[in-house]
Design a protein around this motif. Structure first.
Motif: not given
Lengths: 341, 370
Positions: B148-169
């Protein structure tokens, strides 16, 4: 890739067999039973327009079917049908059911008689919700080979029934595919008749395989220029067609695990096909038979050495619609006929 | 040039409002003009956008449909049988989503350029976009055809946030970060993300492969009111937070040391800003895929027009981002009959040359950015 002794033996045997068979197919050969066709030829389906099973059937509506997405859809009106799938199977099926005049929108792959119908996937893939709604459809038949899914769901949200058909296209899905479409359109008896005719034609094509046919390994290649080189494997659709034609699929023999796998030149050589089966556009993209047999990896295979290439129109080869019997017959003809040009 | 030197060259231009009162007065007048122009253009474009599409509708019908919805039986309803439902279920949510996503991208770009004092900074640098793409491709490959488009959107949203956190840390040491380290860490993380996307593209079947490719080109094709309902609050909160941060960004523009002496907790400002950017961009790309260049070009353009004061710059960038994306999406859905063109293609085709033009212009006027 480790090559087992058995594979090596097979390769040697096949190479020998090909050389032998090739020698026997020389003009004037009097032993056609061992003959194998060589050289490039095109498997042609003489008339690419599907044949309607009868006159326009009168539908029993409303019809409720469960789509491949698990959603029950009720169709109340089939006067304006939009069909959208990459292989064009749905358009062929609706046309063959005798409802060709009701199609108001179609996808890119289409038979000649449908070319005048507006194309809702001009880019080959992407659907535009407004473009479909502008056709004012009463039912949309589609699958996941075109998308994005969000657009199909958007169309459904506007109240137009959207029926998802199983996106898999292989010999086993031919009859169920026809019956699903017929059920969705409220013409199940036309569907039963069409499915029966199609299965009969497939059986006839299977039976047209010469009993003493040469043992061939056929590689189904998907190419786009020399950069993209993929070998069809289990589930590509070609594997089932080739099995029905009495040949072995090189990708299956080589142990591939998915439909299309980008392969190295060496893996191509190791798969040692006697014949290369390819879609016409793929062949054009590498510069025709000469270009194909000059590709590293192809040149060194038995098929490359003898230019043993069969090409077939993209829109028919893997569509697995009501014309599958004709497609299979054309493939059998091209694989085994010895008077090839 | 990549280094964020104290007093970042971009922000030390003669138009600095904190130092030049004469320019400031002129700047205020100019600010009003620019905001009025942006606002008017956005309203006009929104109306044009609402009237144009593959389903034929006249402006009178669009107005009529709108009025009927609010209970006034004035004006004609759309004549096309699918007209009314198309306007409300397809075209309007799509236009609204375009504006929201554009605003989020424009504002986040301005914010990031502010905290990094670096002209190359755009949301992609800290890994949001590529991280979101990794999440999306993973779900496309693993989830099968009916993901579903929702699964896709949530995965993108969360992995975007996680990746940013990773870069920062990863770029943090001794409790603080340096701009150059953050950017270079971003380069490394982006490279890994690119490799993962290539891996997913390789293992995907042909249909999924197409989906991955097209996701990275961006499209507003799937916009519904439900997606608007998710993106709108995130965008609103993000932009509001950015505006709250603006005065501190102005002090930061004087140089990290000066800002620290003036009582700014530089590290905290940077942390909060990165979180805000990650939220804005993740929300923007989750439903639409990657949209290139808006976050980079729009803030630069606004800075050239309005100077570097951040409160004005952030608001203007959000407005202009909305305008640019609404225009680009209008092109995407009407330029070719029946087709939905990749949005990222249009923004990059226009954004690239526009960026080049700005580069030449700035160089001619100020002797370049660095």
């Amino acid at each position: 890739m480790p090559v087992s002794p058995r594979t090596t033996l097979t390769v040697l045997f096949l190479a020998l067999a090909t050389v032998f068979a090739g020698a026997c197919s020389a003009p004037g050969s009097d032993s056609p039973s061992l003959a194998v066709a060589t050289g490039h030829r095109t498997a042609v389906v003489d008339d690419r327009n599907p044949r309607p099973i009868g006159t326009t059937p009168s539908p029993h509506l409303p019809a409720t079917v469960r789509g491949a997405d698990g959603v029950d859809v009720t169709v109340t009106d089939i006067s304006r049908i939009v069909v959208a799938d990459r292989s064009g199977t749905l358009a062929q099926t609706v046309y063959s059911l005798g409802l060709g005049n009701n199609i108001v929108g179609r996808s890119t792959a289409i038979f000649p008689a449908g070319e005048h119908i507006p194309n809702v996937t001009p880019g080959g893939h992407g659907l535009n919700a407004e473009a479909i709604l502008a056709l004012n459809p009463t039912v949309v038949l589609t699958d996941t080979s075109v998308g994005p899914l969000a657009v199909q769901e958007q169309i459904r949200a506007t109240g137009v029934p959207v029926v998802f058909v199983d996106p898999e296209r292989t010999l086993d899905t031919v009859a169920p595919g026809i019956e699903t479409v017929a059920a969705a359109l409220g013409v199940p008896s036309a569907g039963t008749a069409l499915a029966r005719r199609t299965l009969d034609e497939i059986t006839a094509a299977r039976e047209s395989v010469p009993t003493d046919h040469p043992d061939l390994t056929v590689a189904f290649l998907y190419l786009r220029g020399s950069a993209i080189k993929m070998l069809g494997g289990p589930g590509s659709g070609a594997d089932a067609l080739l099995a029905a034609a009495g040949a072995r699929d090189a990708g299956v023999v080589a142990g591939l695990e998915s439909q299309f796998v980008p392969i190295t030149s060496e893996a191509m050589i190791a798969s040692a096909p006697d014949v290369i089966l390819i879609m016409t556009h793929s062949l054009e993209s590498v510069g025709g038979p000469e270009g194909l047999t000059a590709l590293p990896g192809v040149a060194q295979t038995p098929a490359g050495k003898t230019q043993n290439i069969v090409d077939m129109d993209d829109s028919v080869l893997l569509s697995f619609g009501p014309d599958t019997g004709k497609v299979l017959a054309a493939l059998v003809e091209a694989l085994y006929r010895t008077d090839a040009a | 040039m990549i280094a964020g030197r104290p007093g970042g060259t971009l922000t030390a231009s003669p138009g600095d409002p904190a130092t030049d009162r004469g320019v400031r007065k002129a700047g205020l007048g100019r600010t009003t003009v620019v905001f009025a122009a942006l606002g008017t253009a956005l309203v006009i474009l929104a109306v044009v956008s609402a009237c144009l599409g593959q389903v034929p509708t006249s402006p009178a019908e669009v107005v009529g449909s709108l009025l009927h919805r609010v209970g006034l039986d004035i004006g004609p309803m759309p004549a096309h049988p699918a007209g009314e439902v198309t306007l409300w279920e397809v075209r309007f949510p799509r236009a609204v989503l375009a504006m929201l996503v554009g605003a989020a991208l424009g504002c986040s770009g301005a914010l990031l350029q502010g905290i990094f004092a670096n002209p190359l900074a755009e949301p992609g640098v800290i890994g949001v976009s590529s991280g979101a793409a990794v999440g999306a491709s993973a779900v496309i490959v693993l989830g099968g055809a009916f993901t579903s488009g929702w699964a896709l959107a949530w995965a993108a949203l969360i992995s975007g946030l996680v990746t940013t956190a990773l870069v920062y840390m990863l770029s943090r040491s001794d409790g603080r970060t340096e701009v150059v380290t953050v950017i270079l860490t971003g380069v490394a993380v982006n490279a890994v993300a690119g490799g993962l996307i290539a891996l997913f593209t390789f293992v995907a079947d042909p249909a999924a492969r197409d989906q991955i490719v097209f996701w990275q080109l961006g499209s507003l094709g799937g916009a519904t009111w439900d997606t608007v309902a998710v993106v709108a609050p995130l965008t609103a909160v993000g932009i509001a937070a950015a505006i709250v941060l603006a005065p501190k960004l102005d002090l930061l523009a004087l140089g990290e040391n000066v800002a620290r002496h003036l009582g700014v907790d530089v590290e905290r400002v940077r942390q909060v800003s990165i979180v805000v950017v990650a939220v804005l961009v993740s929300a923007a790309v989750a439903f639409t895929g990657i949209i290139m260049f808006v976050g980079l070009v729009v803030p630069h353009l606004m800075r050239m027009l309005l100077g570097p004061a951040h409160r004005v710059l952030l608001c203007a960038s959000a407005l202009a981002g909305a305008l640019v994306l609404l225009a680009a999406d209008l092109g995407a859905r009407i330029l070719v009959d029946n087709a939905d063109l990749p949005l990222g293609m249009i923004t990059a085709l226009i954004g690239g040359p526009a960026f080049f033009w700005m580069l030449r212009r700035t160089r001619a006027q100020q002797g370049g950015w660095a």
